[in-house]
Design an enzyme around this catalytic site. Structure first.
Site, PDB file in Angstrom:
ATOM      1  N   HIS A  26       0.716  -1.277   0.040  1.00  0.00           N
ATOM      2  CA  HIS A  26      -0.049  -0.058  -0.002  1.00  0.00           C
ATOM      3  C   HIS A  26       0.744   1.177  -0.086  1.00  0.00           C
ATOM      4  CE1 HIS A  26      -2.973   2.821   1.845  1.00  0.00           C
ATOM      5  NE2 HIS A  26      -3.806   2.003   1.175  1.00  0.00           N
ATOM      6  N   SER A  51      -7.637   5.799  -0.690  1.00  0.00           N
ATOM      7  CA  SER A  51      -6.287   5.751  -0.512  1.00  0.00           C
ATOM      8  C   SER A  51      -5.329   6.376  -1.552  1.00  0.00           C
ATOM      9  CB  SER A  51      -5.528   4.384  -0.282  1.00  0.00           C
ATOM     10  OG  SER A  51      -5.631   4.131   1.028  1.00  0.00           O
TER      11      SER A  51
END
Length: 439
Positions: free
Chosen positions: A218, A388
Site C-alpha cells: 500500500h 487511499s
C-alpha cells in the site's frame, strides 16, 4: 469542551459512540495543554496510576516502536503535547473522570486500531483484505454486465501520463514540488524500487519488529502517486510531484493495521522533520452522528500552526447508490482535508464515503481513485483503487503549491488548494470543492 471528547473504553458502561466493529487497544490517547503538560500527567499519575511515562521528542524515531509496544510504560510526545497512556482496567473510569476535571487535559479518548484504506484491483492478488474495506471484485460483482462494461469510464490515452495526472493537470504543470517535503504515513516503502530511490529523503518505522520495507504494498503505491519520477523505468508518468522529497513513515504493519499511537508518532516525526504535507491513506469507520476525534483534531491544528497540511482518505465503506456512510476518522476532523475518490468518468467512486456528518465530517476535495497505476514492491507496477489512491494525488498537488508559494502558511496552502478545485456536478457532500487541480 464537549464532554464527548472524554470517551470511556467500550467495555465499560457509558462508552463512546464508537462505530460498529471498532477495535480498541485498551490504552488512552491524551491531549495536554502545551504550556502545562506535566500538570496533566501528574494528575493522571496520582488519580489513575498510569504506567511510568517515557518522553519522546519529534525528531526521535529509533526507540518509539518499542516504547509503544510495552505494556509497562506510557509514551509522551512532548512536541505534540500528546500521550498514549497505559492504565489498568479498573482505573479507566478514574482516568476519564480526572481528564474531565483537569484543565491541563484537553481530551482523552480510547486508542483505536486504524486500517489501510485500500481496495485491490482485480488484476492483482490481494495480500490482505481488512474487515472495514472490500475488494474490487465484490464491487464489480454487484454491478450489472452493462454497468461493469462502462465501469472504467471513457478512454484516456495513458502512453505518456496516467489518467489521474491528466485529470488533475499535473502532467502540464510547471511545478515539480522541488525540495518540498511530503510525509507519507503508511505501510512503508520499497526502498529499492528503481523509480523511488531518488525521492526518499528519510524513513522510519513505528511498528515493532518491522523495518520500513513495504510488505503489504500500500505505502509504495501511495508514495509513487505522490512523488514518482517524471520518467519512470517503465510505462507512463504516474507521480504528481516528481521532485518532492518523501519522508516514508511506517505506521501500519505488514498486515495493513496500526494504532492511533503509531500514527501520532509518525505525525510527530513528520512535523519535526519539516514536512509541508502529511498524507495518510488510512482510517477507521464511524457512525452517523459520531463526533470527530478531538485528539487528531487538536494535533492537526498544532501541525497547521507549524506549517504542515494533513490530508487523509475519506474511506471506502460506501456501496453507492444505495448506501453512503460517513467520512471515516481521522479524515473527519475539521483541520484534516478529507479526500473522496473519482472514477475515470469523474464520477464519485461507488465505494467513496460521503459527507454525512457535520462538524468536520465533510468531504473537502476529490481526486482520481479508480484504476490508479503506480509503483508496488519488487520494482513493479499495479493498478489499485480506493480513497487511499485519491489522497496522494492531493498531497502531491499541495507540494506543487508549496513550491509555487514558498512563503505561504499551511492555512494559505489549504485555502489555495480548495479555491483552485474544478467544480463537479455531484453534490458537495460527495466531492467537496471538486476535482483537485495542479497549479
Amino acid at each position: 469542551m464537549d464532554r464527548r471528547a472524554f470517551g470511556e473504553h467500550p467495555n465499560r458502561p457509558g462508552g463512546p459512540p464508537a462505530g460498529q466493529g471498532a477495535e480498541y487497544t485498551g490504552r488512552y490517547v491524551i491531549l495536554l495543554d502545551p504550556s502545562n503538560q506535566e500538570s496533566g500527567l501528574n494528575a493522571l499519575r496520582s488519580a489513575a496510576d498510569i504506567a511510568p511515562v517515557e518522553r519522546v521528542r519529534g525528531a526521535e524515531s529509533a526507540n518509539v516502536a518499542g516504547l509503544l509496544d510495552r505494556p509497562d510504560v506510557s509514551v509522551h510526545f512532548e512536541n505534540l503535547a500528546a500521550a498514549v497512556v497505559e492504565v489498568r482496567p479498573e482505573q479507566r473510569h478514574a482516568l476519564v473522570t480526572t481528564a474531565e476535571a483537569e484543565n491541563s487535559i484537553l481530551a482523552a479518548e480510547p486508542e483505536r486500531i486504524v486500517y489501510a484504506s485500500q481496495i485491490m484491483a482485480p488484476d492483482r492478488a490481494p495480500t490482505a483484505f481488512l474487515p472495514s474495506y472490500r475488494s474490487d471484485e465484490e464491487v464489480v460483482a454487484r454491478l450489472s454486465k452493462a454497468e461493469a462494461a462502462t465501469f472504467q469510464g471513457p478512454a484516456w490515452d495513458e502512453q505518456k501520463a496516467t489518467w489521474g495526472l491528466q485529470a488533475i493537470r499535473a502532467n502540464i504543470s510547471g511545478m515539480t514540488g522541488r525540495g518540498v517535503k511530503i510525509a507519507v504515513l503508511d505501510t512503508g516503502v520499497d526502498t529499492d524500487h528503481p523509480d523511488l530511490v531518488g525521492c526518499i529523503e528519510e524513513t522510519a518505522s513505528f511498528v515493532l519488529g518491522e523495518s520500513v520495507e513495504d510488505v503489504f504494498g500500500h505505502g509504495t503505491h501511495c508514495i509513487g502517486t505522490t512523488a514518482g519520477p517524471a520518467k519512470p523505468q517503465q510505462g507512463p508518468r504516474y507521480g504528481v510531484a516528481p521532485e518532492a522529497r518523501v519522508l516514508a513513515g511506517k505506521v501500519l504493519g505488514n498486515n495493513g493495521r496500526g494504532t492511533d499511537g503509531q500514527i501520532l508518532a509518525g505525525m510527530d516525526w513528520a512535523v519535526a522533520r519539516g514536512a509541508r504535507v502529511i498524507s495518510m491513506s488510512l482510517g477507521a469507520p464511524v457512525q452517523p452522528g459520531e463526533l470527530f476525534p478531538q485528539t487528531y483534531e487538536i494535533v492537526a491544528l498544532r501541525a497547521l500552526e507549524r506549517g504542515t497540511v494533513i490530508v487523509a482518505a475519506a474511506g471506502n465503506e460506501a456501496d453507492r447508490p444505495g448506501f453512503v456512510p460517513p467520512v471515516g476518522r481521522p479524515a473527519n476532523c475539521p483541520s484534516i482535508l478529507a479526500v473522496g475518490a473519482l472514477d475515470r468518468g469523474l464520477r464519485t467512486a461507488v465505494f467513496s464515503c460521503g459527507g454525512i456528518n457535520g462538524q468536520g465530517g465533510e468531504v473537502d476535495i476529490a481526486a482520481p481513485g479508480v484504476d490508479v497505476h503506480s509503483s508496488v514492491p519488487g520494482g513493479g507496477y499495479a493498478r489499485f483503487m480506493g480513497t487511499s489512491m485519491a489522497t496522494p494525488h492531493v498531497a502531491g498537488v499541495l507540494a506543487l503549491l508549496a513550491q509555487a508559494n514558498p512563503d505561504a502558511s499551511a492555512a494559505e496552502l489549504r485555502a489555495t488548494l480548495l479555491a483552485g478545485a474544478f467544480p463537479l456536478p455531484q453534490p458537495a457532500r460527495d466531492v467537496g470543492a471538486g476535482l483537485v487541480q495542479a497549479p
